[in-house]
Write a protein that holds these residues in place. Structure first.
Motif, PDB file in Angstrom:
ATOM      1  N   ARG A   1      21.063  25.838  71.955  1.00  0.00           N
ATOM      2  CA  ARG A   1      22.534  25.861  71.908  1.00  0.00           C
ATOM      3  C   ARG A   1      23.103  26.991  72.747  1.00  0.00           C
ATOM      4  O   ARG A   1      24.088  26.825  73.459  1.00  0.00           O
TER       5      ARG A   1
ATOM      6  N   HIS B   1      31.711  25.904  67.051  1.00  0.00           N
ATOM      7  CA  HIS B   1      30.834  25.158  67.944  1.00  0.00           C
ATOM      8  C   HIS B   1      31.258  25.178  69.394  1.00  0.00           C
ATOM      9  O   HIS B   1      30.436  25.105  70.284  1.00  0.00           O
TER      10      HIS B   1
ATOM     11  N   PRO C   1      28.864  16.195  69.880  1.00  0.00           N
ATOM     12  CA  PRO C   1      28.761  17.650  69.931  1.00  0.00           C
ATOM     13  C   PRO C   1      28.775  18.196  71.356  1.00  0.00           C
ATOM     14  O   PRO C   1      28.272  17.552  72.273  1.00  0.00           O
ATOM     15  N   GLY C   2      29.343  19.390  71.516  1.00  0.00           N
ATOM     16  CA  GLY C   2      29.379  20.030  72.830  1.00  0.00           C
ATOM     17  C   GLY C   2      28.022  20.063  73.525  1.00  0.00           C
ATOM     18  O   GLY C   2      27.920  19.728  74.708  1.00  0.00           O
ATOM     19  N   PRO C   3      26.953  20.456  72.811  1.00  0.00           N
ATOM     20  CA  PRO C   3      25.637  20.481  73.470  1.00  0.00           C
ATOM     21  C   PRO C   3      25.037  19.089  73.680  1.00  0.00           C
ATOM     22  O   PRO C   3      23.904  18.961  74.142  1.00  0.00           O
TER      23      PRO C   3
ATOM     24  N   GLN D   1      30.212   8.211  62.661  1.00  0.00           N
ATOM     25  CA  GLN D   1      29.329   8.741  63.707  1.00  0.00           C
ATOM     26  C   GLN D   1      27.962   8.079  63.623  1.00  0.00           C
ATOM     27  O   GLN D   1      27.418   7.915  62.537  1.00  0.00           O
TER      28      GLN D   1
ATOM     29  N   LYS E   1      24.482  13.860  53.592  1.00  0.00           N
ATOM     30  CA  LYS E   1      24.726  15.303  53.740  1.00  0.00           C
ATOM     31  C   LYS E   1      25.544  15.776  52.567  1.00  0.00           C
ATOM     32  O   LYS E   1      26.619  15.224  52.351  1.00  0.00           O
TER      33      LYS E   1
ATOM     34  N   ILE F   1      24.253  16.311  59.559  1.00  0.00           N
ATOM     35  CA  ILE F   1      24.474  15.075  60.316  1.00  0.00           C
ATOM     36  C   ILE F   1      23.553  15.046  61.524  1.00  0.00           C
ATOM     37  O   ILE F   1      22.828  14.082  61.751  1.00  0.00           O
ATOM     38  N   GLU F   2      23.587  16.105  62.311  1.00  0.00           N
ATOM     39  CA  GLU F   2      22.669  16.181  63.448  1.00  0.00           C
ATOM     40  C   GLU F   2      21.287  16.572  62.958  1.00  0.00           C
ATOM     41  O   GLU F   2      21.143  17.236  61.933  1.00  0.00           O
TER      42      GLU F   2
HETATM   43  P1  XMP Z   1      26.073  18.945  61.129  1.00  0.00           P
HETATM   44  O1  XMP Z   1      24.847  18.612  61.908  1.00  0.00           O
HETATM   45  O2  XMP Z   1      26.270  20.431  60.998  1.00  0.00           O
HETATM   46  O3  XMP Z   1      27.280  18.444  62.017  1.00  0.00           O
HETATM   47  O4  XMP Z   1      26.148  18.231  59.816  1.00  0.00           O
HETATM   48  C1  XMP Z   1      28.587  18.296  61.555  1.00  0.00           C
HETATM   49  C2  XMP Z   1      29.406  17.658  62.650  1.00  0.00           C
HETATM   50  O5  XMP Z   1      29.556  18.590  63.725  1.00  0.00           O
HETATM   51  C3  XMP Z   1      29.203  17.990  64.928  1.00  0.00           C
HETATM   52  N1  XMP Z   1      28.675  19.027  65.820  1.00  0.00           N
HETATM   53  C4  XMP Z   1      29.360  19.547  66.828  1.00  0.00           C
HETATM   54  N2  XMP Z   1      30.633  19.318  67.278  1.00  0.00           N
HETATM   55  N3  XMP Z   1      30.310  20.906  68.997  1.00  0.00           N
HETATM   56  C5  XMP Z   1      31.095  20.000  68.372  1.00  0.00           C
HETATM   57  O6  XMP Z   1      32.245  19.795  68.803  1.00  0.00           O
HETATM   58  C6  XMP Z   1      29.035  21.200  68.593  1.00  0.00           C
HETATM   59  O7  XMP Z   1      28.350  22.038  69.153  1.00  0.00           O
HETATM   60  C7  XMP Z   1      28.540  20.473  67.449  1.00  0.00           C
HETATM   61  N4  XMP Z   1      27.367  20.502  66.789  1.00  0.00           N
HETATM   62  C8  XMP Z   1      27.460  19.590  65.777  1.00  0.00           C
HETATM   63  C9  XMP Z   1      28.159  16.961  64.542  1.00  0.00           C
HETATM   64  O8  XMP Z   1      28.017  15.971  65.560  1.00  0.00           O
HETATM   65  C10 XMP Z   1      28.747  16.441  63.278  1.00  0.00           C
HETATM   66  O9  XMP Z   1      29.769  15.505  63.530  1.00  0.00           O
END
Ligand code: XMP
Length: 326
Positions: free
Chosen positions: A117, A160, A205-207, A247, A318, A323-324
């Motif tokens: 990241r 993020h 997500p950004g990455p 998603q 979750k 999610i990711e």
């Molecule tokens: P997690 O994996 O933490 O993700 O349950 C929650 C939500 O965040 C999104 N996500 C991001 N969105 N930049 C973003 O704009 C990022 O770097 C990033 N990383 C995770 C993920 O897709 C999910 O919807």
């Protein structure tokens, strides 16, 4: 609208008429703010930056300079869509940078998620800054900030988002949708004539695929992931799930198992399907995908994507699963 607090009196934008009124008001405000100066925008192709781009193109045309950085971790067709819509259809001043090699070279051999990241975030700023410094006469930086970003209640973007101001460059910000909620941004985007698929795009997500190509990213596995993900999206479009599920994506772990293809041993990676519903991304439930759709997706991915020999379904809500996969 000079404060960051959304006035109680501001009606929610729910109809094309309200969106048009908002657009007209913002076009005037932006013109008054910017005059004949130039504005720079990092255009990812996501909903917020796309809507800001379309709005600013309407307001100031070629005074807007859009920079699209392809970090090589986009989904299939996404950079192409940015070029088609903004570069060709809307005739924007668009600078397209294919920085795939820079990102993938830096990421080679790096398996730790946070490190990946950081590399992606830092390199994004680096590439964007380099480009910004080549440009002359830029006075403003446009951003797709939306109201939840300001409230910091979004929980998704706040910690993020990649980006940042080029070092030593002082820009005044142009943030025309900063008092809008996401659903309002979408209504405005449609009123501006952006394609439905772009305006109602699922969060990404950004990455990018960097968080879905698990472990150390290799080009062949990244390619397999991108192709498998495109098939999933196509099949979700075909059966109506795309409109319904918040998603959905594929993750490909850095492991192989034995399979058989054309009567020969065929080692390959598994493609993991994740499809979740949520309101705020803090908790999420699992979409029940019909088995017929799952079979179709499995058949297509295993037949069409080199290197994939199994398709798995992630049934984990979750919490406990994020999610990711990262
Ligand atoms: P997690 O994996 O933490 O993700 O349950 C929650 C939500 O965040 C999104 N996500 C991001 N969105 N930049 C973003 O704009 C990022 O770097 C990033 N990383 C995770 C993920 O897709 C999910 O919807």
């Amino acid at each position: 609208m000079s404060t960051n607090v959304r006035p109680e009196s501001m009606a929610r934008i729910t109809t094309p008429e309200l969106a048009n009124a908002f657009i007209e008001e913002q076009v005037n405000e932006v013109r008054a703010q910017v005059g004949d100066k130039k504005v720079l925008l990092a255009l990812s192709g996501g909903v917020d930056s796309s809507v800001v781009a379309a709005l600013l193109i309407k307001a100031i045309g070629k005074q807007l300079v859009c920079v699209h950085v392809n970090h090589g971790l986009m989904r299939k067709g996404e950079s192409e869509q940015v070029i088609d819509i903004f570069g060709k259809e809307l005739d924007a001043n668009l600078i397209y940078i294919d920085a795939t090699d820079r990102f993938l070279n830096l990421l080679a051999g790096v398996s730790e998620p946070e490190k990946k990241r950081k590399i992606i975030g830092n390199e994004f700023i680096e590439v964007f800054n380099e480009e910004a410094q080549k440009l002359e006469g830029i006075s403003f930086l446009a951003q797709g900030t939306i109201y939840p970003d300001i409230l910091e209640s979004d929980g998704v973007k706040a910690h993020h988002n990649v980006g940042g101001l080029p070092e030593g460059m002082e820009f005044e910000l142009v943030e025309p949708v900063k008092l809008l909620y996401k659903d309002e941004v979408r209504v405005v985007g449609e009123a501006l004539g952006l394609p439905h698929a772009m305006v109602y795009r699922q969060p990404f997500p950004g990455p990018g695929l960097g968080v879905r190509c698990l472990g150390a990213i290799t080009r062949d596995r990244l390619h397999a992931l991108r192709e498998a993900d495109a098939i999933l999206r196509e099949e979700f479009d075909n059966c109506g799930l795309a409109e319904k599920v918040w998603q959905y994506f594929i993750a490909v772990p850095d492991m192989k198992s034995v399979g058989v293809k054309d009567s020969k041993r065929y080692e390959g990676w598994p493609a993991i399907i994740r499809a979740v519903n949520t309101k705020d991304a803090m908790t999420a439930t699992i979409e029940e995908i019909p088995y017929s759709v799952l079979h179709k997706i499995t058949d297509r991915i295993t037949a069409e994507v080199d290197g994939i020999n199994r398709v798995l379904l992630d049934l984990t809500p979750k919490p406990i699963g994020t999610i990711e996969w990262e």
